[in-house]
Design a protein around this motif. Structure first.
Motif, PDB file in Angstrom:
ATOM      1  N   TYR A  11       0.834  -1.203   0.000  1.00 15.25           N
ATOM      2  CA  TYR A  11       0.000   0.000   0.000  1.00 15.25           C
ATOM      3  C   TYR A  11       0.868   1.253   0.000  1.00 15.25           C
ATOM      4  O   TYR A  11       0.671   2.180  -0.790  1.00 15.25           O
ATOM      5  CB  TYR A  11      -0.925  -0.046   1.219  1.00 15.25           C
ATOM      6  CG  TYR A  11      -1.637   1.263   1.509  1.00 15.25           C
ATOM      7  CD1 TYR A  11      -2.693   1.696   0.696  1.00 15.25           C
ATOM      8  CD2 TYR A  11      -1.282   2.047   2.604  1.00 15.25           C
ATOM      9  CE1 TYR A  11      -3.341   2.890   0.963  1.00 15.25           C
ATOM     10  CE2 TYR A  11      -1.925   3.236   2.881  1.00 15.25           C
ATOM     11  CZ  TYR A  11      -2.957   3.665   2.058  1.00 15.25           C
ATOM     12  OH  TYR A  11      -3.608   4.833   2.331  1.00 15.25           O
ATOM     13  N   ILE A  15       1.266   4.155  -2.875  1.00 13.21           N
ATOM     14  CA  ILE A  15       1.083   5.610  -2.742  1.00 13.21           C
ATOM     15  C   ILE A  15       2.267   6.332  -3.380  1.00 13.21           C
ATOM     16  O   ILE A  15       2.105   7.259  -4.175  1.00 13.21           O
ATOM     17  CB  ILE A  15       0.979   6.013  -1.249  1.00 13.21           C
ATOM     18  CG1 ILE A  15      -0.311   5.475  -0.647  1.00 13.21           C
ATOM     19  CG2 ILE A  15       1.043   7.539  -1.103  1.00 13.21           C
ATOM     20  CD1 ILE A  15      -0.462   5.782   0.829  1.00 13.21           C
ATOM     21  N   LEU A 174      -1.709   3.052  -6.809  1.00 12.24           N
ATOM     22  CA  LEU A 174      -2.929   2.734  -6.068  1.00 12.24           C
ATOM     23  C   LEU A 174      -3.975   2.063  -6.940  1.00 12.24           C
ATOM     24  O   LEU A 174      -4.781   1.267  -6.456  1.00 12.24           O
ATOM     25  CB  LEU A 174      -3.493   4.008  -5.429  1.00 12.24           C
ATOM     26  CG  LEU A 174      -2.690   4.516  -4.220  1.00 12.24           C
ATOM     27  CD1 LEU A 174      -3.022   5.960  -3.916  1.00 12.24           C
ATOM     28  CD2 LEU A 174      -2.944   3.624  -3.000  1.00 12.24           C
ATOM     29  N   ILE A 193     -10.084   1.765   0.768  1.00 14.71           N
ATOM     30  CA  ILE A 193      -8.909   2.459   1.314  1.00 14.71           C
ATOM     31  C   ILE A 193      -8.133   3.115   0.181  1.00 14.71           C
ATOM     32  O   ILE A 193      -7.729   4.277   0.282  1.00 14.71           O
ATOM     33  CB  ILE A 193      -8.014   1.466   2.098  1.00 14.71           C
ATOM     34  CG1 ILE A 193      -8.670   1.167   3.446  1.00 14.71           C
ATOM     35  CG2 ILE A 193      -6.610   2.069   2.321  1.00 14.71           C
ATOM     36  CD1 ILE A 193      -7.992   0.057   4.221  1.00 14.71           C
ATOM     37  N   ALA A 194      -7.987   2.383  -0.930  1.00 13.66           N
ATOM     38  CA  ALA A 194      -7.294   2.962  -2.101  1.00 13.66           C
ATOM     39  C   ALA A 194      -8.052   4.181  -2.608  1.00 13.66           C
ATOM     40  O   ALA A 194      -7.456   5.231  -2.905  1.00 13.66           O
ATOM     41  CB  ALA A 194      -7.156   1.910  -3.204  1.00 13.66           C
ATOM     42  N   THR A 197      -7.590   7.082  -0.271  1.00 14.65           N
ATOM     43  CA  THR A 197      -6.251   7.641  -0.384  1.00 14.65           C
ATOM     44  C   THR A 197      -6.150   8.550  -1.606  1.00 14.65           C
ATOM     45  O   THR A 197      -5.586   9.644  -1.559  1.00 14.65           O
ATOM     46  CB  THR A 197      -5.212   6.504  -0.484  1.00 14.65           C
ATOM     47  OG1 THR A 197      -5.463   5.577   0.575  1.00 14.65           O
ATOM     48  CG2 THR A 197      -3.799   7.060  -0.363  1.00 14.65           C
ATOM     49  N   VAL A 200      -7.763  11.807  -0.979  1.00  9.36           N
ATOM     50  CA  VAL A 200      -6.912  12.704  -0.176  1.00  9.36           C
ATOM     51  C   VAL A 200      -5.823  13.339  -1.039  1.00  9.36           C
ATOM     52  O   VAL A 200      -5.584  14.551  -0.975  1.00  9.36           O
ATOM     53  CB  VAL A 200      -6.282  11.932   1.014  1.00  9.36           C
ATOM     54  CG1 VAL A 200      -5.202  12.785   1.691  1.00  9.36           C
ATOM     55  CG2 VAL A 200      -7.366  11.536   2.011  1.00  9.36           C
TER      56      VAL A 200
END
Lengths: 219, 348
Positions: A11, A15, A174, A193-194, A197, A200
């Protein structure tokens, strides 16, 4: 969730890969696209380097390449990617493909923003005896910097999108993480979650871009 | 005085989708060193094209353009850029660089001319001081009023010590008070720095305020030109008369004439008032000699370039032959008079 914790290093490097692909291609396509976009603007009829043939050729090339769906463009450009990068998979290959593909979109963004620059200031610079290249570098681009910054911010969001698609050809990042660790294993936690992210990262990019644009526009 | 600018039979036409448009047609013009030439005309008369031919932003379709010793029409683009550095230009919309401060705007032409620091800063400060904006050096254009912006424009245009300044509708976006300030500044530029100025405008008030000579443009041609006083006092074309009427209200408009005719059955004649004394006495005597009754029904006498200027409209009553004889006698003595003939399409 355990799968996520187990894949935390994947992960984190995803990123990093996404950021690398987006930022490196932002720089490359930003410069390349700026050059093509300035040429498009300047060779238009009635502009600084008016040249009907050059304008038509560049315009047609941009119009042909820009609408190609990026996933298809990635595959179509593979022979070139292999020649330049040495492989068609991995982060560098993806970055190359993204940068080339995005350049044509950037060219349009640049051209459209430059068209908005007050022709009066260009005329004033000409009246002062400035040559075309000087005007482009010291008048046109500084005057258009505010909208250009917003255009580049918009581009950054697009590049994140393209980097996720590049995951399809093993580009990493990602996007690939969400597919290989997430959806293909029916692990929706990892997918979301990906997604979170990416949201964000996009928000941060937008924030920084807005700040820079505001500074350029002094508002 | 020698001519700083000379246009010889210059024409400029553009190909547009609607056909060929001729902006300037067979135009010849000389601007003397040190004078302020006003060029007046309605929008579309070709004024802006004319001024752009003088700094070679436009190339004429035919004819020749000279500035100083250079024939612009014979120079390559690279040399033209050097010539343009010697010609200042200011614009209706000011055209300041928004990405630069006031000082940065004024410094721009100096950078082009290769003026190095600290000389550049010193020149910028001197120019801003000249236009009264030294304290705004670090402000950005959007923080300035219209009049201030134009003063920055003037400082920027003067940065390279040009011999010639082109003002393209430089006061048209300003309110009357600011216009007066900017015009006064241009006059100072002319008188104190000896800069020749070509003022393009559609406002006769601007011409009246600063020009030494005026050229009236209509449909791409100069239809009338001469010293400002002469053109104001004796406009010989309808175009010139219309512009004069916008600032001098001493000649009756069409509406006024209609009203005057209703009130005064006699013949109405308008006389241009010359500078010499005793003009009305001269008229009275001529009317008395021919037994013509007279009454002043309209007019006024004002001042232009510190000289008297005006017109008086008389109602004349008596036998037609007597009136004709009186008018002929006055004409013979050089009196400028116009009979306000009924049905004449008098334009305001």
């Amino acid at each position: 969730m355990n799968d996520f914790i187990g894949s935390i290093d994947v992960y984190l490097s995803a990123i990093w890969q996404t950021l690398f692909m987006a930022l490196a291609s932002l720089v490359v396509s930003g410069i390349l696209g700026l050059a093509i976009g300035v040429l498009l603007y300047a060779t238009r009829p009635g502009h600084l380097l008016e040249n009907r043939v050059a304008y038509t050729v560049i315009n047609v090339v941009v119009n042909i390449i820009r609408p190609i769906p990026f996933v298809i463009f990635l595959i179509a450009i593979e022979p070139l990617t292999i020649r330049v990068i040495g492989t068609y998979i991995g982060v560098y290959a993806a970055t190359f493909a993204i940068a080339i593909g995005a350049s044509f979109a950037v060219a349009r963004i640049v051209e459209q923003n430059l068209v908005g620059v007050d022709p009066g200031v260009i005329e004033a610079a000409r009246a002062m005896g400035a040559g075309p290249l000087r005007i482009i570098a010291t008048v046109l681009i500084p005057e258009g910097l505010g909208p250009l910054t917003l255009g580049y911010t918009f581009l950054f969001v697009g590049l994140i999108d393209m980097s996720a698609q590049a995951g399809v050809i093993g580009g990493g990042g990602l996007g690939e993480y969400a597919i290989t660790w997430g959806s293909q294993r029916y692990n929706w936690t990892i997918v979301y979650i990906a997604v979170a992210t990416i949201i964000v990262i996009v928000q941060l990019g937008q924030f920084v871009g807005n700040r820079l644009a505001r500074r350029a526009l002094r508002r | 005085m020698s001519a700083l600018v000379r246009l010889e039979a210059v024409s400029k036409s553009y190909a547009t989708p609607a056909g060929t448009v001729t902006a300037v047609q067979d135009l010849s013009l000389e601007v003397a060193q040190g004078e302020i030439l006003g060029v007046i005309g309605y929008s579309g008369a070709g004024k802006s094209t004319l001024v752009r031919l003088v700094n070679a932003l436009e190339k004429p379709t035919s004819g020749r353009v000279f500035v100083g010793d250079d024939e612009l029409t014979a120079l390559p683009e690279k040399r033209l850029r050097e010539v343009r550095r010697e010609i200042g230009m200011i614009f209706q919309q000011f055209n300041l660089f928004r990405s630069r401060t006031v000082a940065g705007n004024v410094a721009f032409p100096l950078k082009l001319a290769g003026v190095k620091q600290p000389e550049r800063d010193a020149r910028v400060a001197r120019l801003l001081d000249f236009v009264g904006l030294l304290e705004k050096a670090h402000a950005y254009p959007e923080q300035l009023s219209g009049g201030q912006k134009q003063r920055v424009g003037i400082a920027r245009a003067l940065a390279t010590d040009p011999k010639l300044l082109l003002a393209d509708e430089a006061t048209s976006a300003l309110d009357p008070e600011t216009t007066a300030d900017v015009l006064a500044l241009l006059k100072r530029v002319n008188r104190e720095l000896g800069v020749t100025i070509i003022v393009i405008t559609h406002e006769m008030e601007a011409i009246r305020a600063i020009a030494d000579r005026v050229a009236v443009m209509d449909s791409g041609r100069i239809v009338e030109s001469g010293p400002v006083y002469d053109v104001f006092a004796h406009p010989s074309t309808t175009a010139a008369a219309r512009f004069v009427a916008t600032v001098l209200h001493d000649r009756p408009s069409a509406d006024t004439l209609t009203r005057l005719r209703a009130a005064h059955p006699g013949r109405l004649v308008t006389f241009a008032v010359p500078e010499q004394k005793g003009f009305t006495g001269q008229l009275s005597r001529a009317f008395a000699d021919h037994g013509v009754e007279n009454e002043i029904v309209f007019g006024g006498i004002g001042e232009l370039q510190e000289r008297s200027i005006g017109a008086l409209t008389y109602e004349l009553t008596g036998a037609d032959a007597a009136i004709d004889a009186a008018l002929d006698a006055l004409r013979a003595r050089g009196v400028d008079l116009v009979e306000e003939v009924e049905l004449e399409e008098q334009t305001a």
